[in-house]
Design a protein around this motif. Sequence first.
Motif, short mmCIF file in Angstrom:
data_model
loop_
_atom_site.label_atom_id
_atom_site.label_comp_id
_atom_site.label_asym_id
_atom_site.label_seq_id
_atom_site.Cartn_x
_atom_site.Cartn_y
_atom_site.Cartn_z
N LYS A 98 0.82 -1.20 0.00
CA LYS A 98 0.00 0.00 0.00
C LYS A 98 0.86 1.26 0.00
O LYS A 98 0.62 2.19 -0.78
CB LYS A 98 -0.96 0.02 1.19
CG LYS A 98 -1.91 1.21 1.14
CD LYS A 98 -3.00 1.12 2.19
CE LYS A 98 -3.97 2.29 2.03
NZ LYS A 98 -5.05 2.25 3.04
N LEU B 251 1.03 3.96 -3.05
CA LEU B 251 0.72 5.37 -2.78
C LEU B 251 1.88 6.28 -3.19
O LEU B 251 1.67 7.40 -3.66
CB LEU B 251 0.38 5.57 -1.30
CG LEU B 251 -1.01 5.08 -0.86
CD1 LEU B 251 -1.15 5.19 0.65
CD2 LEU B 251 -2.11 5.89 -1.56
N GLU C 98 -4.35 8.83 -2.82
CA GLU C 98 -5.09 7.61 -2.49
C GLU C 98 -6.37 7.48 -3.31
O GLU C 98 -6.77 6.38 -3.69
CB GLU C 98 -5.42 7.57 -1.00
CG GLU C 98 -6.02 6.24 -0.56
CD GLU C 98 -5.97 6.03 0.94
OE1 GLU C 98 -6.35 4.93 1.37
OE2 GLU C 98 -5.55 6.94 1.67
#
Length: 225
Positions: free
Chosen positions: A60, A64, A70
């Motif tokens: 994640k 990002l 996001e």
Amino acid sequence: MTEQNKLTIDVVSDVVCPWCFLGMKRLENALASLPDIDAEVRWRPFQLDPTIPAEGKERKAYMLSKFNDEARLTQAHANLVSLGAIEGISFDFDAITVAPNTLDAHRVIRWAAASGAGVQDKLARALFSLYFEQGKNVGDHAVLIEAARQAGMDAAVVESLLATDSDRDEVTNEIVTASRMGITGVPCFLLDGKYAVMGAQESATLADAIRQVAAEKAAGEPTLN
């Protein structure tokens, strides 16, 4: 089946590329619509990010850092989930925790080519599914060994080879060669080594390209570059 009806399709891809998973499914559908063409599909390596360390990165945070937003990442995933559903893929991006280095996966795919008809194709399918539908770390040797075993490879041989540097340079050189050919994104489908179809094109588009190359080959005409 005449020689003119036989084609090789080299699929340049990375197992952590969602568009490559879509491309694989669309190629399968394209070939299913062309029963008179005998296509040998060969999987060729590409790394979207060869700088990822061997242990991988937390996915994640990694994604990002690439998207810088996001909301954009969420939208990109949603789009892929919708497209995947059409092709029978159940993308589960929330299940993926590791962004792996894929060099070892490509080494195993390379070895699969010498393990019998259909084994390499089966392994490529399995690795896409393991990563995108089950959230498995396809940089983990245990995951790779089990996938190889299920695809019909000798797991003990794969385990012993993974512990060495076997074919690291060969895989890296193939990736460099792809870049020199102008392949900067994947998937890329090389038809009979002469004609390139870039991106996860629709099945009908792929089928048309394959049909054209087969027709030109049958007529003895040079294929467009």
